[in-house]
Design an enzyme around this catalytic site. Structure first.
Site, PDB file in Angstrom:
ATOM      1  N   SER A 222       0.841  -1.194   0.000  1.00 46.50           N
ATOM      2  CA  SER A 222       0.000   0.000   0.000  1.00 46.50           C
ATOM      3  C   SER A 222       0.875   1.242   0.000  1.00 46.50           C
ATOM      4  O   SER A 222       1.941   1.252   0.620  1.00 46.50           O
ATOM      5  CB  SER A 222      -0.867  -0.004   1.257  1.00 46.50           C
ATOM      6  OG  SER A 222      -1.402   1.277   1.473  1.00 46.50           O
ATOM      7  N   TYR A 235      -1.725   0.536  10.147  1.00 47.18           N
ATOM      8  CA  TYR A 235      -1.732  -0.185   8.876  1.00 47.18           C
ATOM      9  C   TYR A 235      -0.460   0.150   8.090  1.00 47.18           C
ATOM     10  O   TYR A 235       0.236  -0.741   7.599  1.00 47.18           O
ATOM     11  CB  TYR A 235      -2.978   0.225   8.090  1.00 47.18           C
ATOM     12  CG  TYR A 235      -3.120  -0.391   6.730  1.00 47.18           C
ATOM     13  CD1 TYR A 235      -3.406  -1.738   6.589  1.00 47.18           C
ATOM     14  CD2 TYR A 235      -2.988   0.392   5.578  1.00 47.18           C
ATOM     15  CE1 TYR A 235      -3.566  -2.301   5.331  1.00 47.18           C
ATOM     16  CE2 TYR A 235      -3.145  -0.171   4.324  1.00 47.18           C
ATOM     17  CZ  TYR A 235      -3.429  -1.509   4.198  1.00 47.18           C
ATOM     18  OH  TYR A 235      -3.584  -2.062   2.957  1.00 47.18           O
TER      19      TYR A 235
END
Ligand SMILES: *[C@@H]1O[C@H](CO)[C@@H](O)[C@H](O)[C@H]1NC(C)=O
Length: 395
Positions: A222, A235
């Site tokens: 990501s 995250y």
């Protein structure tokens, strides 16, 4: 003559600062646009030289443009490898990218091993229904080493003496939202457990099979693992750890002939992101576990706004997963897969701004793009002596 010398030195100074700054950025960045930018820089200097030597500069530009157009339009057909007899293992196929990738790779002729959290879930059922008989569904929670080991044995039993062509590390979670200070330790650990340790264990487990086939590893990461997105610290940190591990593998596995790629998607509608009950549950959990002092200082209206912003952002995410599925496919079948794939609208621009603009601008860009917070933490509101934006509080 004196005038000329002065303007010359000013010119040289500006040019050096510009070229030096650009070079520094290019060398410091790892984005795939770097070679292109380098080429453009070279062309700029060349054109500039030409212009001073050769009065009809327009003509030179015209020639240059023609050459550029010709070279970019002459597209060579992409060379791809045959899929027949090649096995690919994909994690996290219950929904989202994993499920879509399993479907696509099966349709392309790969022998797909798709791991799911729930063999009886709707995702698994659909895959069984849609895909060919080559597909094997396996139950595996990547955080459970025994299940990973079981999946390896089941895969090996089917492969016999063959190796594994591809491992698609897709399984991952994003369990929390909110400022780093408000994120629970359990969220940090939860993200690390799945996104980092889980993927690490799966990758190590399947590596001997991948080396045997001189295969490929494709990992869905990501942009938040590289850029400081607001409210995604837990995250992002887990994806950052994953990126470094995968990147290290990339050069260590070169002698073994295993190629390693990372996919960096923009926001897509996957997993629970469009389930409002899920957001409510997460929010409740957060509020119940925050210390009263923190809750007092930030205020419930602040945390509520964050939740709402996330929910709104999730609504705008892309539904068409094909940009990501296309890159996964390319990484598996292309003769020369890329090290990094930017998948989805806006990611390229985001990285361009992050790599070539001052940090203050890229920070602003991330905040504007992602979460436009309006409510101040409660303690800061009182400090300012006014209570604007307090309407949620009075509801
Ligand atoms: C996966 O994790 C378990 C538990 O930590 C460990 O025993 C096992 O050796 C790991 N697998 C590999 C291939 O390292």
């Amino acid at each position: 003559m004196e005038d000329y010398a002065l303007s010359f030195w000013i010119y040289m100074g500006v040019m050096s600062v510009f070229v030096g700054g650009a070079m520094k950025k290019i060398l410091a960045s790892h984005i795939s646009a770097a070679p292109t930018l380098l080429a453009w820089l070279g062309v700029t200097v060349l054109v500039e030289r030409l212009c001073s030597l050769w009065p009809p500069a327009i003509l030179a530009l015209a020639v240059l443009c023609t050459v550029c157009c010709l070279s970019s339009s002459r597209s060579t057909p992409a060379q791809t490898l045959p899929t027949e007899g090649k096995a690919v293992f994909i994690t996290g196929c219950d929904s989202g990218f994993g499920k879509a990738a399993a479907q696509r790779l099966d349709a392309l002729g790969f022998e797909v091993f798709a791991s799911v959290l729930d063999l009886r879930g709707t995702g698994a059922r659909e895959l069984r229904h849609i895909c060919s008989s080559r597909l094997t569904l396996l139950q595996m929670d990547i955080t459970q080493p025994e299940e990973v080991q079981q999946a390896l044995l089941a895969t090996q039993a089917k492969l016999g003496l063959r190796g594994l062509w591809g491992l698609v590390n897709n399984a991952g979670i994003c369990v929390n939202f909110g400022d780093a200070e408000l994120s629970l330790m359990s969220n940090y650990r939860g993200c690390m457990e799945v996104n980092f340790f889980g993927t690490l264990n799966v990758t190590k487990t399947f590596l001997p099979l991948l080396r045997k086939a001189k295969g490929r590893i494709v990992t869905i990461s990501s942009p938040s693992g590289e850029q400081p997105f607001p409210c995604l610290a837990a995250y992002g940190a887990s994806k950052a750890a994953l990126n470094l591990f995968i990147n290290t593998l990339r050069h260590e596995l070169k002698p073994w002939g295993v190629k390693v790629s990372t996919v960096l998607p923009s926001a897509f509608k996957t997993g629970q992101s469009s389930n409002s009950e899920y957001w409510d549950q997460q929010y409740k959990h957060l509020i119940q576990n925050l210390s009263p002092e923190l809750l007092e200082e930030y205020g419930e209206e602040y945390t509520l706004e964050t939740k709402q912003l996330f929910q709104d952002f999730a609504k705008t995410a892309n539904e068409d997963l094909s940009p990501v599925i296309n890159t996964i496919t390319d990484a598996l079948v292309s003769l020369q897969p890329k090290v990094r794939y930017y998948a989805g609208p806006g990611v390229g621009l985001m990285y361009f701004i992050y790599s070539y603009f001052p940090m203050s601008i890229s920070d602003k860009f991330l905040q504007r793009l992602f979460l436009k917070k309006k409510v101040l933490p409660r303690a800061l509101q009182n400090q300012n002596g006014n209570s604007h934006n307090n309407n949620i509080n009075t509801m």
